[in-house]
Write an enzyme that holds these catalytic residues in place. Structure first.
Site, PDB file in Angstrom:
ATOM      1  N   CYS A  15      36.534  28.705   8.254  1.00  0.00           N
ATOM      2  CA  CYS A  15      37.979  28.466   8.269  1.00  0.00           C
ATOM      3  C   CYS A  15      38.806  29.740   8.430  1.00  0.00           C
ATOM      4  O   CYS A  15      40.015  29.663   8.659  1.00  0.00           O
ATOM      5  CB  CYS A  15      38.410  27.751   6.994  1.00  0.00           C
ATOM      6  N   HIS A  43      44.497  20.931  10.072  1.00  0.00           N
ATOM      7  CA  HIS A  43      43.642  22.091   9.781  1.00  0.00           C
ATOM      8  C   HIS A  43      42.478  22.136  10.781  1.00  0.00           C
ATOM      9  O   HIS A  43      41.361  21.718  10.462  1.00  0.00           O
ATOM     10  CB  HIS A  43      43.147  21.958   8.343  1.00  0.00           C
TER      11      HIS A  43
END
Length: 379
Positions: free
Chosen positions: A88, A332
């Protein structure tokens, strides 16, 4: 702060709209998401030769996504491309890698960012296994390796982040994103893709409605589908060049960056040591930073980090921390999201006309126990 001739400066920043996986961009492969953004950023610095493309990506098909996307973007055979995987934090880590090449004097213009197509990511299977596995290991045997939802629950419990605050923060993220879109603050950064020019997800939320949602990961827990970010598709990229070649273009100087490790049982904590390292190296107090962008993977994680850093996004620091919403509202896309927050800083500070010397901070937590952070200054 003193600016050296080879200091890396971001002079362009763009992103796609962000779509929820399986919906807006369900048929667009990761290179097809990345290519229009790379082409747009290259067009923003037209007349300059691109030396390399550095893209973060987590779940794509391999084959060096950055190279494939740069060719699809029309940059030519001479632009190589390299793909970075820090999960991430990949998009932000890619920008730090590009900045290091520029600062070292080895490259004069690098396009960096990230892309993720969760919708088209291939299923992966170990040889001889009966079926595909859900995700790769973030840590080896003998170390904690929680999924991100339970890890967010553990962090909320460890730091005393209750359900009411998490839901309030999620409502605030959506409301801020809707207000930013209405005011046109996303318009300058978005490259239309797949027939869309707006993010798919932001919507009006009521905290009372969120309060009725069940826990999503742990029985009786506080993390729900409403205060967690969705799996998403999207891409973002920036152009970095040295100060000596900036030629008066406004931008964000990359002052310092850090990638650190932390306990893999609590990966959401990673931004705290990463930010502290950046601030210690630069001698900057958090009070001096005008704009902070944190990848909003979970409301619990954002609040744990901001509490530790002395920030109050639900109060006094609402105009500093993710002022136009974040991943809770927008989505996301894992490999891209670290570059999305830098693009947001560029819009808030550079497109927004902040004076030279204004500081901005971007940071992300990473599965497996990592944190990535970068400090920028308007020039």
């Amino acid at each position: 702060m003193a600016i050296t001739p080879d200091a890396p400066v971001i002079v362009a920043a763009r992103r796609t709209p962000i779509g929820t996986a399986g919906h807006a961009f369900k048929e667009l492969t990761v290179d097809r998401l990345a290519a229009p953004v790379i082409a747009a950023v290259a067009g923003d610095v037209a007349g300059r030769q691109v030396d390399d493309v550095v893209l973060g990506n987590c779940m794509g098909p391999g084959g060096n996504v950055a190279r494939v996307a740069s060719l699809r973007a029309g940059l030519g055979h001479g632009v190589p491309g390299v793909t970075v995987d820090r999960q991430c934090g990949s998009g932000l880590a890619a920008i730090l890698v590009a900045g290091q090449a520029v600062r070292a004097g080895e490259m004069d213009l690098v396009i960096a960012g990230g892309a993720e197509s969760a919708s088209t990511a291939p299923s992966r299977t170990h040889r001889g296994a009966a079926g595909p596995y859900g995700r790769a290991a973030f840590a080896p045997d003998g170390h904690p390796d929680p999924d991100m939802g339970p890890a967010a629950e553990a962090l909320a419990a460890a730091r005393g982040i209750g359900r009411e605050r998490q839901d309030a923060y999620a409502c605030r993220s959506h409301a801020a994103a809707l207000a930013a879109r209405q005011a046109g603050r996303f318009a300058g950064e978005i490259v239309p893709v797949g027939g869309r020019a707006d993010d798919q997800r932001p919507r009006p939320l009521r905290q009372a409605s969120l309060a009725r949602l069940p826990a999503a990961f742990v029985a009786g827990g506080t993390v729900t589908a409403g205060n967690a970010s969705p799996v998403s598709d999207g891409a973002a990229a920036v152009a970095l060049l040295p100060e000596r070649l900036r030629a008066g273009l406004p931008g964000l100087r990359l002052v310092a960056g850090a990638v650190v490790g932390c306990d893999p049982a609590l990966p959401g904590w990673g931004p705290v040591p990463a930010v502290r390292r950046v601030l210690a190296r630069t001698g900057v107090d958090v009070e001096r930073i005008a704009a902070v962008e944190i990848v909003e993977a979970f409301a619990a994680q954002v609040l744990a980090v901001t509490d530790a850093l002395g920030l109050d996004p639900l109060g006094a620091d609402g105009e500093r921390v993710c002022a136009d919403g974040g991943a809770l509202a927008l989505g996301h896309p894992w490999g891209a999201t670290g570059a999305v927050v830098v693009t947001r800083l560029f819009s808030r500070l550079v497109r927004g006309g902040a004076p030279p010397g204004t500081l901005g901070l971007a940071t992300a937590a990473v599965g497996g126990g990592l944190g990535v952070a970068a400090l920028f200054e308007v020039v």
